[in-house]
Design an enzyme around this catalytic site. Structure first.
Site, PDB file in Angstrom:
ATOM      1  NE  ARG A 145      -1.555   3.603  25.078  1.00 10.68           N
ATOM      2  CZ  ARG A 145      -1.282   3.939  23.811  1.00 10.68           C
ATOM      3  NH1 ARG A 145      -0.326   3.322  23.162  1.00 10.68           N
ATOM      4  NH2 ARG A 145      -1.976   4.879  23.195  1.00 10.68           N
TER       5      ARG A 145
ATOM      6  CG  PHE B  98      -4.170  -3.438  14.676  1.00 11.84           C
ATOM      7  CD1 PHE B  98      -3.788  -2.207  14.163  1.00 11.84           C
ATOM      8  CD2 PHE B  98      -4.600  -3.505  15.999  1.00 11.84           C
ATOM      9  CE1 PHE B  98      -3.842  -1.060  14.949  1.00 11.84           C
ATOM     10  CE2 PHE B  98      -4.653  -2.362  16.793  1.00 11.84           C
ATOM     11  CZ  PHE B  98      -4.278  -1.144  16.260  1.00 11.84           C
TER      12      PHE B  98
ATOM     13  CD  GLU C 193       7.474   5.416  17.054  1.00  9.89           C
ATOM     14  OE1 GLU C 193       6.815   4.740  17.868  1.00  9.89           O
ATOM     15  OE2 GLU C 193       6.946   6.245  16.313  1.00  9.89           O
ATOM     16  CG  ASP C 194       4.638   2.042  19.095  1.00  8.60           C
ATOM     17  OD1 ASP C 194       5.160   2.660  18.131  1.00  8.60           O
ATOM     18  OD2 ASP C 194       3.441   2.170  19.412  1.00  8.60           O
TER      19      ASP C 194
ATOM     20  CG  ASP D 218       2.013   0.150   9.978  1.00 10.21           C
ATOM     21  OD1 ASP D 218       2.191  -0.933   9.434  1.00 10.21           O
ATOM     22  OD2 ASP D 218       0.894   0.705  10.006  1.00 10.21           O
TER      23      ASP D 218
HETATM   24  P1  5GP Z   1       3.490   4.553  10.656  1.00 11.29           P
HETATM   25  O1  5GP Z   1       3.561   6.031  10.484  1.00 11.29           O
HETATM   26  O2  5GP Z   1       4.851   3.878  10.686  1.00 11.29           O
HETATM   27  O3  5GP Z   1       2.575   3.895   9.658  1.00 11.29           O
HETATM   28  O4  5GP Z   1       2.728   4.288  12.010  1.00 11.29           O
HETATM   29  C1  5GP Z   1       3.308   4.406  13.223  1.00 11.29           C
HETATM   30  C2  5GP Z   1       2.304   4.408  14.359  1.00 11.29           C
HETATM   31  O5  5GP Z   1       1.046   3.760  14.026  1.00 11.29           O
HETATM   32  C3  5GP Z   1       2.902   3.601  15.486  1.00 11.29           C
HETATM   33  O6  5GP Z   1       3.745   4.397  16.300  1.00 11.29           O
HETATM   34  C4  5GP Z   1       1.658   3.099  16.202  1.00 11.29           C
HETATM   35  O7  5GP Z   1       1.225   4.061  17.116  1.00 11.29           O
HETATM   36  C5  5GP Z   1       0.614   2.936  15.094  1.00 11.29           C
HETATM   37  N1  5GP Z   1       0.550   1.522  14.631  1.00 11.29           N
HETATM   38  C6  5GP Z   1       1.024   1.018  13.478  1.00 11.29           C
HETATM   39  N2  5GP Z   1       0.799  -0.313  13.395  1.00 11.29           N
HETATM   40  C7  5GP Z   1       0.177  -0.660  14.558  1.00 11.29           C
HETATM   41  C8  5GP Z   1      -0.302  -1.910  15.069  1.00 11.29           C
HETATM   42  O8  5GP Z   1      -0.219  -2.995  14.487  1.00 11.29           O
HETATM   43  N3  5GP Z   1      -0.884  -1.855  16.302  1.00 11.29           N
HETATM   44  C9  5GP Z   1      -1.013  -0.704  17.021  1.00 11.29           C
HETATM   45  N4  5GP Z   1      -1.606  -0.785  18.214  1.00 11.29           N
HETATM   46  N5  5GP Z   1      -0.570   0.488  16.552  1.00 11.29           N
HETATM   47  C10 5GP Z   1       0.018   0.504  15.340  1.00 11.29           C
END
Ligand code: 5GP
Length: 185
Positions: A174, A161, A108-109, A112
């Site tokens: 990206r 962010f 995963e990237d 959050d």
């Molecule tokens: P979660 O479900 O953990 O809140 O969110 C996961 C997804 O939200 C990540 O895979 C990503 O695509 C997006 N995301 C969460 N935080 C960021 C951020 O700081 N920057 C970007 N570009 N995407 C984010």
């Protein structure tokens, strides 16, 4: 002679650098070495990249895993308000081969709130892999709502962010070679 990528025009980018390309390269190499060590006696290792944010991390990480792994991709999208992660996730593109009995590493990237990857891991576990682990480049612990164990973590970051190295702003940037955060400048 191999030439380096042309530097971006820093004055025009609305981002401040949080993690440099060099720091990312060092950490990704360390994670790859650790995965190589941990999986050296395992057969059928499948590394699954979560589209699209993980692709650049995955491409670099995979080249530091000195084992005959297979690569797969999975596409997911969140329902509802895109700015609030609900964990209600739809699989838009599935892996191309069954993962039953295989050693799976999900890449995963960013974790959050943890809802997206939490859902995904739960879904993949029902397919009865031999084992399942999570590699995430980034983790924002201040935002986490759902408990998710990250087995291979690149960096813990503050609640900003972030963009670059696979992460987007409205699908752009990206390909930024470093991780920045939006300053709005
Ligand atoms: P979660 O479900 O953990 O809140 O969110 C996961 C997804 O939200 C990540 O895979 C990503 O695509 C997006 N995301 C969460 N935080 C960021 C951020 O700081 N920057 C970007 N570009 N995407 C984010």
């Amino acid at each position: 002679m191999v030439s380096s990528p042309k530097p971006w025009n820093r004055e025009k980018e609305p981002f401040a650098e949080l993690i440099s390309a060099a720091a990312i390269a060092t950490r990704v190499a360390e994670l790859g070495a650790k995965i190589t060590e941990d999986y050296k006696d395992k057969e059928d290792v499948v590394v699954i990249g979560v589209l699209k944010g993980s692709v650049i991390f995955l491409a670099d990480l995979a080249r530091h895993i000195a084992l005959p792994i297979k690569l797969e991709f999975i596409g997911i999208s969140s329902y509802g308000d895109a700015t609030v992660s609900s964990g209600v996730v739809q699989i838009t593109q599935d892996v191309s081969t069954p993962i039953e009995g295989k050693h799976v590493i999900v890449v995963e990237d960013i974790v959050d709130t943890g809802h997206t990857v939490g859902y995904l891991l739960e879904n993949l576990k029902t397919r009865r892999p031999a084992s399942i682990a999570l590699a995430s480049l980034l983790h924002k612990p201040e935002r986490q709502e759902r408990d998710v164990k990250i087995d291979y973590l690149g960096f813990t970051i503050p609640n900003k962010f972030v963009v670059g190295y696979g992460l987007d702003v409205a699908q752009q940037y990206r390909n930024l070679p470093y991780i920045g955060y939006v300053t709005g400048a």
